[in-house]
Enzyme design. Structure first.
Site, PDB file in Angstrom:
ATOM      1  N   CYS A 151      30.724  25.246  46.999  1.00  0.00           N
ATOM      2  CA  CYS A 151      30.995  24.678  45.584  1.00  0.00           C
ATOM      3  C   CYS A 151      32.309  24.511  45.759  1.00  0.00           C
ATOM      4  CB  CYS A 151      30.667  26.065  44.740  1.00  0.00           C
ATOM      5  SG  CYS A 151      31.736  27.527  45.148  1.00  0.00           S
ATOM      6  N   HIS A 177      35.523  31.460  37.585  1.00  0.00           N
ATOM      7  CA  HIS A 177      36.627  31.561  38.620  1.00  0.00           C
ATOM      8  C   HIS A 177      37.318  30.433  38.668  1.00  0.00           C
ATOM      9  CE1 HIS A 177      32.850  30.152  40.575  1.00  0.00           C
ATOM     10  NE2 HIS A 177      33.512  29.461  41.437  1.00  0.00           N
TER      11      HIS A 177
END
Length: 649
Positions: A409, A572
């Site tokens: 990611c 995040h």
């Protein structure tokens, strides 16, 4: 949006720009993604038309009243909504679905067109839906994070309403006249081909285009809209069978069944069943790629089929999707079954005869069907399960057993950790103790991995970092069906599992990662952006991050959604924001009534600040919790902070 599995052939230093063929494929795929989800509705319209109009199978005046509104209003609006949703989720779908009404009215209402009868605006829908959604997306980005708290809903609703209204008016007076002219030109071109008996010549372009996966641009960009327009006017259209006729592919595969050699001959009968009855035409493409001259058989069959269909003056009420003989007959008007049957099986016969002649004259051995299948999948841009099965296996792109799987990611500390934990458990339960499942940021990817799993919006970036891995794209990290496919891939390449554990890059967890003051049982946020800010503020309050990290959390969400599935989102920061993290920490916010997160309902938001790897075990535990519906129910019912911490850790 759909998921894909592809083999990476691009490196970071040599990532070529897409060529013309790839761009046409991408454009055709986008058009297809607008049409295909609505095929069920188009078929419903076709069935009502076939049964209940005055010359239908069982005429019924009252039921037939649905035919006109469906084709002129409902179907274009559905397509425009789908196109808008592809660009900007539900918000884009709503504004796109409304905006097309201007084009619809300007091409169907007597005020604009007099007594000409109008035309269904499928082309207008495929333009206005995505275009309006794109404009909405750009406008939202202008004032993102600049709206005063409490005014978000007001601004969001009124901006969408104003834009949709303006785009509808613009479409009515600017786009509609152009589309009327274009559809007249296209209609005249088709009529010219029919009047001069030239329509069969379209197979010279359509059949090669199918094998090169350019058919979606032709079929859904031109043939389907024109066919529906003709069907609305004439009750049927032969255009629906120019590309979807299963006859040419059937004849080709039968020729291989009789005169082929080796694997091609052995697999062709099964492929013929899948192609003709299942409607999956792509299963015969490798047989053409293996011997390119065999395209002459499908062209001859296609031309014959079109000639016979025109000769008998038959067509379908609506598109046959998929191109199965069952779907073809389902859309055949009463009285046309004989002509349709002659057109389909006549095409199959000629394709068989030409294909047989080519195979009998060919003294060389059949080509490599597995290689042809891989070439087809490379052109298509994703794994072809049906063709791989026919060719003899679903792991042809792997050169050995799978040992290392990586979840990639943007930052490598949130979404990927959750997905890796879920897959790791599945592989562990399958008994493979020699397979590692880790998570990394895309920037840190190397060529050491056999399989790379990434969010569908990040796969292209991940592909540029590796040259040998199989890439798997997912949309939902928590419960993607692709995980089971990966386990099957491991089983196929490694053999039966026998171990009892899986290696992982994890250390022991620390309960202090989730402090008491970082748990909120009822969040105040009502929007996605507010929820991200609330989760980030909790991290800021315990001194885990700088305030700049909150903006990085919003930036991360704009690039790739952190919605994980099962009511969970884990916002995040970006990889570049790690310098703003002082120590690893996690925050937890519960929203009992749920909030909208890019079209999905989210009840739990877990903010993440990962300085190292000490938060990964807790993320793994969270992943296991959110794949267990009983645990999720316990979190929903929890009344104290300690209950939440106990369930999570």
């Amino acid at each position: 949006m759909a998921t894909t599995t592809t083999t990476s052939t691009e490196t970071q230093t040599s990532a070529p720009r897409p060529g013309l063929r790839v761009r046409v494929q991408q454009f055709g795929t986008f058009l297809s993604n607008m049409i295909m989800p609505n095929i069920g509705a188009i078929i419903a319209w076709g069935l009502i038309t076939a049964f209940f109009i005055p010359d239908g199978w069982v005429p019924n005046e009252k039921i037939a009243t649905m035919v006109g509104p469906s084709i002129f209003y409902l179907l274009p609006i559905l397509i425009a909504y789908t196109g808008g949703k592809l660009v900007y989720d539900v918000r884009g779908g709503v504004v796109g679905g409304f905006a097309v009404i201007g084009v619809i009215m300007a091409t169907s209402d007597p005020i604009f067109i007099g007594d000409d009868g109008g035309a269904p605006m499928f082309l207008g829908a495929m333009i206005m839906g995505p275009l309006t959604a794109l404009v909405m997306k750009k406008l939202d980005a202008l004032w993102s994070h600049k709206i005063r708290p409490g005014f978000e809903m007001l601004v969001n609703n009124f901006s969408a309403g104003i834009l949709a209204a303006l785009m509808a008016i613009g479409g009515m007076f600017l786009l509609a006249p152009v589309l009327r002219t274009v559809t007249d030109w296209l209609g005249d071109a088709v009529n010219t081909l029919v009047d001069n008996n030239l329509l069969p010549l379209t197979s010279i372009f359509i059949e090669p285009a199918k094998v090169l996966f350019l058919n979606n641009a032709i079929n859904h960009g031109v043939l389907t809209p024109l066919g529906i327009q003709e069907a609305a006017r004439e009750g049927q259209s032969v255009l629906f069978l120019l590309e979807a006729n299963p006859g040419p592919g059937l004849g080709l595969l039968l020729a291989y069944s009789v005169f082929g050699r080796g694997l091609a001959k052995a697999s062709a009968p099964g492929a013929a069943i899948i192609q003709f009855f299942g409607g999956i035409h792509e299963v015969y493409f490798p047989y053409v790629l293996m011997k390119p001259k065999m395209i002459l058989a499908t062209i001859a069959g296609g031309m014959t089929g079109i000639f016979l269909l025109v000769l008998f003056d038959v067509g379908l009420r609506a598109p046959a999707a998929p191109g199965s003989i069952f779907a073809v007959y389902a859309q055949t008007p009463s009285g046309d079954f004989f002509g349709i049957t002659v057109g389909v099986f006549g095409a199959a016969l000629v394709s068989f005869l030409v294909g047989s002649l080519l195979l009998r004259m060919d003294r060389s051995e059949d080509g490599d069907l597995m290689h042809a299948t891989a070439a087809m999948e490379d052109m298509k841009g994703k794994k072809s399960v049906a063709s791989s099965t026919i060719a003899g296996g679903g792991t042809a792109t792997l050169t050995g057993p799978i040992r290392d799987i990586v979840f990639a990611c943007d930052a490598g500390m949130g979404s990927s950790a959750m997905g890796a934990s879920v897959l790791r458990r599945k592989i562990q339960e399958a008994g493979f103790d020699d397979v590692t499942v880790v998570n990394k940021s895309i920037a840190s990817l190397t060529d050491d991995y056999d399989v790379v799993v990434s969010h569908q919006d990040l796969t292209d970036r991940a592909r540029q970092k590796t040259s040998r891995a199989v890439h798997v794209s997912v949309e939902n990290f928590m419960g993607s069906p692709r995980y089971d496919e990966i386990v099957e891939m491991v089983e196929a390449s490694n053999g039966a599992g026998a171990g009892s554990g899986v290696a992982a890059e994890e250390e022991s967890s620390s309960g202090e990662l989730l402090a008491e003051q970082s748990v909120v049982l009822r969040g105040f946020a009502s929007t996605r952006n507010e929820a991200i800010t609330e989760a980030g503020e909790l991290l800021l309050d315990v001194g885990a991050v700088d305030r700049s990290y909150l903006q990085a959390m919003h930036d991360r969400e704009e690039s790739v959604s952190t919605h994980m599935g099962n009511g969970l989102a884990i916002p995040h920061g970006t990889n570049e924001a790690k310098s703003a993290i002082h120590r690893t920490a996690i925050s937890f916010v519960r929203y009992p009534d749920g909030i909208d997160w890019n079209g999905h309902q989210v009840k739990f938001v877990i903010g993440i600040a990962g300085a190292g790897k000490d938060h990964l075990p807790l993320l793994g535990q969270i992943a296991q919790v959110f794949t267990d519906q009983d645990k999720v129910a316990q979190l929903e019912a929890a009344r104290t902070v300690e209950e939440v911490r106990r369930i999570l850790a």
